[in-house]
Design a protein around this motif. Structure first.
Motif, PDB file in Angstrom:
ATOM      1  N   ILE A  37      -0.871   3.218 -10.727  1.00 48.94           N
ATOM      2  CA  ILE A  37      -1.175   3.050  -9.300  1.00 48.94           C
ATOM      3  C   ILE A  37      -0.054   2.280  -8.606  1.00 48.94           C
ATOM      4  O   ILE A  37       0.374   2.647  -7.506  1.00 48.94           O
ATOM      5  N   ILE A  38       0.425   1.230  -9.230  1.00 44.86           N
ATOM      6  CA  ILE A  38       1.525   0.455  -8.643  1.00 44.86           C
ATOM      7  C   ILE A  38       2.777   1.316  -8.529  1.00 44.86           C
ATOM      8  O   ILE A  38       3.478   1.294  -7.515  1.00 44.86           O
ATOM      9  N   LEU A  39       3.050   2.110  -9.546  1.00 39.24           N
ATOM     10  CA  LEU A  39       4.214   2.990  -9.528  1.00 39.24           C
ATOM     11  C   LEU A  39       4.074   4.050  -8.434  1.00 39.24           C
ATOM     12  O   LEU A  39       5.030   4.325  -7.697  1.00 39.24           O
ATOM     13  N   LEU A  40       2.881   4.624  -8.292  1.00 38.01           N
ATOM     14  CA  LEU A  40       2.639   5.619  -7.250  1.00 38.01           C
ATOM     15  C   LEU A  40       2.771   5.008  -5.859  1.00 38.01           C
ATOM     16  O   LEU A  40       3.352   5.615  -4.952  1.00 38.01           O
ATOM     17  N   PHE A  41       2.264   3.797  -5.672  1.00 40.36           N
ATOM     18  CA  PHE A  41       2.379   3.109  -4.388  1.00 40.36           C
ATOM     19  C   PHE A  41       3.842   2.861  -4.040  1.00 40.36           C
ATOM     20  O   PHE A  41       4.271   3.100  -2.910  1.00 40.36           O
ATOM     21  N   THR A  42       4.619   2.395  -5.014  1.00 41.26           N
ATOM     22  CA  THR A  42       6.038   2.130  -4.778  1.00 41.26           C
ATOM     23  C   THR A  42       6.776   3.416  -4.421  1.00 41.26           C
ATOM     24  O   THR A  42       7.597   3.438  -3.489  1.00 41.26           O
ATOM     25  N   ALA A  43       6.496   4.496  -5.134  1.00 47.75           N
ATOM     26  CA  ALA A  43       7.138   5.775  -4.839  1.00 47.75           C
ATOM     27  C   ALA A  43       6.765   6.274  -3.445  1.00 47.75           C
ATOM     28  O   ALA A  43       7.613   6.806  -2.718  1.00 47.75           O
ATOM     29  N   THR A  44       5.505   6.090  -3.049  1.00 46.78           N
ATOM     30  CA  THR A  44       5.062   6.516  -1.727  1.00 46.78           C
ATOM     31  C   THR A  44       5.768   5.731  -0.628  1.00 46.78           C
ATOM     32  O   THR A  44       6.218   6.303   0.368  1.00 46.78           O
ATOM     33  N   VAL A  45       5.892   4.432  -0.799  1.00 49.27           N
ATOM     34  CA  VAL A  45       6.578   3.600   0.193  1.00 49.27           C
ATOM     35  C   VAL A  45       8.043   4.017   0.309  1.00 49.27           C
ATOM     36  O   VAL A  45       8.572   4.145   1.418  1.00 49.27           O
ATOM     37  N   LEU A  46       8.696   4.250  -0.819  1.00 50.65           N
ATOM     38  CA  LEU A  46      10.096   4.670  -0.778  1.00 50.65           C
ATOM     39  C   LEU A  46      10.246   6.045  -0.122  1.00 50.65           C
ATOM     40  O   LEU A  46      11.188   6.268   0.655  1.00 50.65           O
ATOM     41  N   LEU A  47       9.335   6.949  -0.394  1.00 54.72           N
ATOM     42  CA  LEU A  47       9.386   8.270   0.228  1.00 54.72           C
ATOM     43  C   LEU A  47       9.179   8.177   1.737  1.00 54.72           C
ATOM     44  O   LEU A  47       9.897   8.814   2.513  1.00 54.72           O
ATOM     45  N   LEU A  48       8.217   7.381   2.168  1.00 52.19           N
ATOM     46  CA  LEU A  48       7.981   7.211   3.600  1.00 52.19           C
ATOM     47  C   LEU A  48       9.165   6.548   4.290  1.00 52.19           C
ATOM     48  O   LEU A  48       9.518   6.899   5.415  1.00 52.19           O
TER      49      LEU A  48
END
Length: 78
Positions: A37-48
């Motif tokens: 979940i933390i990894l997915l959140f970080t990837a989402t923030v970087l993508l946005l």
């Protein structure tokens, strides 16, 4: 300056992350889910962030091309 301290801190965080990744196969399922979940959140923030920067750059570097202006004339009565 604070640069050497920052570099040392980033190196320390990187080592901790590498250690965490190495221990992940033996971790409990809850820990694996939390890490995912933390990894997915970080990837989402970087993508946005990437999308926002590209959108801004698109409007700053490539202004909208405007078509020719057409003058509107009133209709003459028949």
């Amino acid at each position: 300056m604070a640069a050497p301290g920052f570099v040392q801190e980033m190196h320390s965080v990187g080592e901790k992350l590498l250690l965490k990744l190495q221990r992940l196969p033996q971790a409990e399922p809850v820990e694996i889910v939390a890490f995912s979940i933390i990894l997915l959140f970080t990837a989402t923030v970087l993508l946005l962030l990437l999308l926002a920067c590209s959108y801004c750059c698109l409007h700053c570097c490539c202004p909208e091309q405007r078509g020719r202006k057409v003058q509107v004339r009133p209709l003459t009565p028949p």
